[in-house]
Design an enzyme around this catalytic site. Structure first.
Site, short mmCIF file in Angstrom:
data_model
loop_
_atom_site.label_atom_id
_atom_site.label_comp_id
_atom_site.label_asym_id
_atom_site.label_seq_id
_atom_site.Cartn_x
_atom_site.Cartn_y
_atom_site.Cartn_z
N SER A 58 0.90 -1.35 0.08
CA SER A 58 0.00 0.02 0.00
C SER A 58 0.95 1.16 -0.12
CB SER A 58 -0.82 0.12 1.34
OG SER A 58 -1.46 1.13 1.20
N GLY A 59 0.33 2.57 -0.48
CA GLY A 59 0.95 3.75 -0.48
C GLY A 59 0.31 4.39 0.24
N GLU A 90 -1.99 -1.28 -10.36
CA GLU A 90 -3.48 -1.20 -11.11
C GLU A 90 -4.25 -1.61 -10.12
OE1 GLU A 90 -3.90 0.75 -14.01
OE2 GLU A 90 -1.97 1.18 -14.12
N ASP A 119 -7.67 -3.50 0.20
CA ASP A 119 -8.14 -2.48 -0.60
C ASP A 119 -9.58 -2.23 0.34
OD1 ASP A 119 -8.50 -1.68 -3.21
OD2 ASP A 119 -10.27 -2.45 -3.35
N PHE A 205 -7.79 9.36 8.83
CA PHE A 205 -7.66 9.58 7.34
C PHE A 205 -8.93 9.35 6.42
CE2 PHE A 205 -6.91 5.43 5.34
CZ PHE A 205 -6.81 4.90 6.56
N LYS A 228 -9.65 3.33 17.73
CA LYS A 228 -10.11 3.16 16.12
C LYS A 228 -9.79 1.59 15.64
CE LYS A 228 -9.85 4.18 11.16
NZ LYS A 228 -9.07 4.91 9.97
N HIS A 233 -12.99 -1.55 10.60
CA HIS A 233 -13.19 -2.45 9.54
C HIS A 233 -11.62 -3.03 9.53
CE1 HIS A 233 -12.25 1.56 8.46
NE2 HIS A 233 -11.65 1.35 7.34
O1 LIG Z 1 -12.55 7.14 6.40
C1 LIG Z 1 -11.61 6.26 6.04
N1 LIG Z 1 -11.20 5.44 6.90
C2 LIG Z 1 -10.31 4.39 6.75
O2 LIG Z 1 -9.96 3.75 7.46
C3 LIG Z 1 -9.97 4.09 5.60
N2 LIG Z 1 -9.15 3.14 4.61
C4 LIG Z 1 -9.33 3.59 3.43
N3 LIG Z 1 -10.02 4.83 3.21
C5 LIG Z 1 -10.13 5.46 1.93
O3 LIG Z 1 -10.91 4.71 1.20
C6 LIG Z 1 -10.13 4.66 -0.16
C7 LIG Z 1 -9.49 3.05 -0.31
O4 LIG Z 1 -8.84 3.21 -1.54
P1 LIG Z 1 -7.67 2.05 -1.58
O5 LIG Z 1 -8.04 0.89 -1.01
O6 LIG Z 1 -7.42 1.87 -3.15
O7 LIG Z 1 -6.44 2.57 -0.94
P2 LIG Z 1 -5.35 3.63 -1.48
O8 LIG Z 1 -5.35 3.93 -2.89
O9 LIG Z 1 -5.55 4.94 -0.52
O10 LIG Z 1 -4.12 3.11 -0.97
P3 LIG Z 1 -3.38 1.77 -1.84
O11 LIG Z 1 -3.50 0.58 -0.61
O12 LIG Z 1 -4.28 1.11 -2.78
O13 LIG Z 1 -2.10 1.90 -1.97
C8 LIG Z 1 -8.97 5.43 -0.07
O14 LIG Z 1 -9.48 7.09 -0.42
C9 LIG Z 1 -8.84 5.95 1.36
O15 LIG Z 1 -8.48 7.08 1.94
C10 LIG Z 1 -10.51 4.95 4.44
N4 LIG Z 1 -11.03 6.13 4.80
MG LIG Z 2 -5.80 2.59 -4.22
#
Ligand SMILES: O=c1[nH]c(=O)c2ncn([C@@H]3O[C@H](COP(=O)(O)OP(=O)(O)OP(=O)(O)O)[C@@H](O)[C@H]3O)c2[nH]1
Ligand SMILES: [Mg+2]
Length: 254
Positions: A58-59, A90, A119, A205, A228, A233
Site C-alpha cells: 500500500s502507498g 493498477e 483494498d 484519514f 479506532k 473495519h
Molecule cells: O475514512 C476512512 N477510514 C479508513 O480507515 C480508510 N481506509 C481507506 N480509506 C479510504 O478509502 C479509499 C481506499 O482506496 P484504496 O483501498 O485503493 O487505498 P489507497 O488507494 O488509498 O491506497 P493503496 O492501498 O491502494 O495503495 C481511500 O480513499 C482511502 O483514503 C479510508 N477512509
Molecule cells: Mg488504491
C-alpha cells in the site's frame, strides 16, 4: 551479511605497537567473542532467513500505520512497498477482493517477498453501495483533484438533502507467500455508521471525519488510533489476518 573492512592502522600507531612489543610485555589473550544463539527460523517461505519479511502493498500512509500497529504481534518485519521501490499497482476490478489480490501479487512480484494488501472503501446505502472500490478517486468524478479532503467535500455535497446517512467502511486484506501463491489468505472487516453533515475531528484519514459511530457518539477522526484500530473495519480484518498467518505460515510458533 555485514562485511567489515579491517581498519587500516595509521603509521604512528603501527610504530607505537612495535615499540610496545619490543618491551616484551606479555600480550593479553583476546577473549573469544561469544556467538549469538541461532534465531528460530520464522519463515516457511525462505528457509535461510531468521525473521520473516512481508511487504505491505500500500502507498496509503494511514493504512500502513494502522496495519503495522495491529500486525506488530506477529513479530515479522513489515516493510512498506514504497521503501522497496515497488510502484503503485493498477486496481481495475469491481470487487475489493480482486483489487486486494492484484495489489498483493504486484508487490510480491516486484519485491520477491510475501505480501499483504488492503483494498478498502466507503459503501453508502443511499447510493446503492457506491463509491465502493472507486472510493479513492471519488472527488475526481466531480471535477476535484484527488485528495482525502476533496473526497469528503464531494461526499458531503452529494449527500446534501439525503436523509438516509447510513454507510459502511469495508476492508479486505489479502496475503500471499509469493506472486503465484495458489492459496491466498483473505480477511475482511466492516463497520457501519452515519455520514455527518460536516467534518468532525482531526485523527485518522480518508472519510474518518465524517464517519460517525453511534456506539461512541463520535466520528472515527475523534477517536485515538488504538480505539479506532480496536473497532474499525481494518482492525477487524487485520486481527483475523494475524490469526491466519500464525496458523498457516508460522505453525508451531508461539
Ligand atoms: O475514512 C476512512 N477510514 C479508513 O480507515 C480508510 N481506509 C481507506 N480509506 C479510504 O478509502 C479509499 C481506499 O482506496 P484504496 O483501498 O485503493 O487505498 P489507497 O488507494 O488509498 O491506497 P493503496 O492501498 O491502494 O495503495 C481511500 O480513499 C482511502 O483514503 C479510508 N477512509
Ligand atoms: Mg488504491
Amino acid at each position: 551479511m555485514n562485511v567489515r573492512s579491517p581498519k587500516s592502522t595509521p603509521p604512528s600507531a603501527a610504530l607505537r605497537k612495535k615499540s610496545t612489543t619490543s618491551k616484551s610485555t606479555p600480550k593479553p589473550i583476546p577473549k573469544p567473542t561469544p556467538k549469538p544463539p541461532p534465531k528460530p527460523n520464522r519463515c516457511p517461505c525462505s528457509p535461510g532467513d531468521s525473521t520473516m519479511q512481508i511487504v505491505l502493498a500500500s502507498g496509503n500512509r494511514g493504512k500502513l500505520a494502522e496495519l503495522q500497529s495491529t500486525l506488530a504481534p506477529l513479530g515479522v518485519e513489515l516493510i512498506a512497498q514504497g521503501t522497496l521501490g515497488v510502484p503503485e499497482a493498477e486496481e481495475p476490478h469491481h470487487t475489493f477482493l480482486e483489487n486486494a489480490l492484484a495489489k498483493a501479487r504486484h508487490a510480491s512480484a516486484h519485491s520477491g517477498l510475501p505480501a499483504i494488501a488492503d483494498d478498502a472503501g466507503l459503501c453508502v446505502d443511499a447510493f446503492g453501495g457506491q463509491p465502493g472500490v472507486t472510493t479513492a478517486d471519488y472527488a475526481t468524478r466531480f471535477g476535484y483533484p484527488k485528495s482525502d479532503a476533496n473526497n469528503v467535500r464531494a461526499l458531503l455535497e452529494q449527500m446534501q438533502g439525503v436523509e438516509d446517512r447510513r454507510a459502511s467502511m469495508v476492508c479486505t486484506l489479502v496475503a500471499l507467500r509469493s506472486a503465484t501463491d495458489p492459496e491466498p489468505l483473505v480477511a475482511t472487516g466492516r463497520v457501519t455508521g452515519l455520514i455527518t453533515r460536516t467534518p468532525v475531528g482531526d485523527q485518522g484519514f480518508g472519510f474518518d471525519p465524517v464517519m460517525f459511530l453511534p456506539a461512541f457518539g463520535k466520528t472515527f477522526a475523534e477517536l485515538p488510533t488504538d480505539v479506532k484500530n480496536a473497532h474499525s473495519h481494518r482492525g477487524q480484518a487485520a486481527r483475523t489476518m494475524l490469526a491466519l498467518i500464525r496458523e498457516r505460515w508460522l505453525p508451531g510458533l508461539p
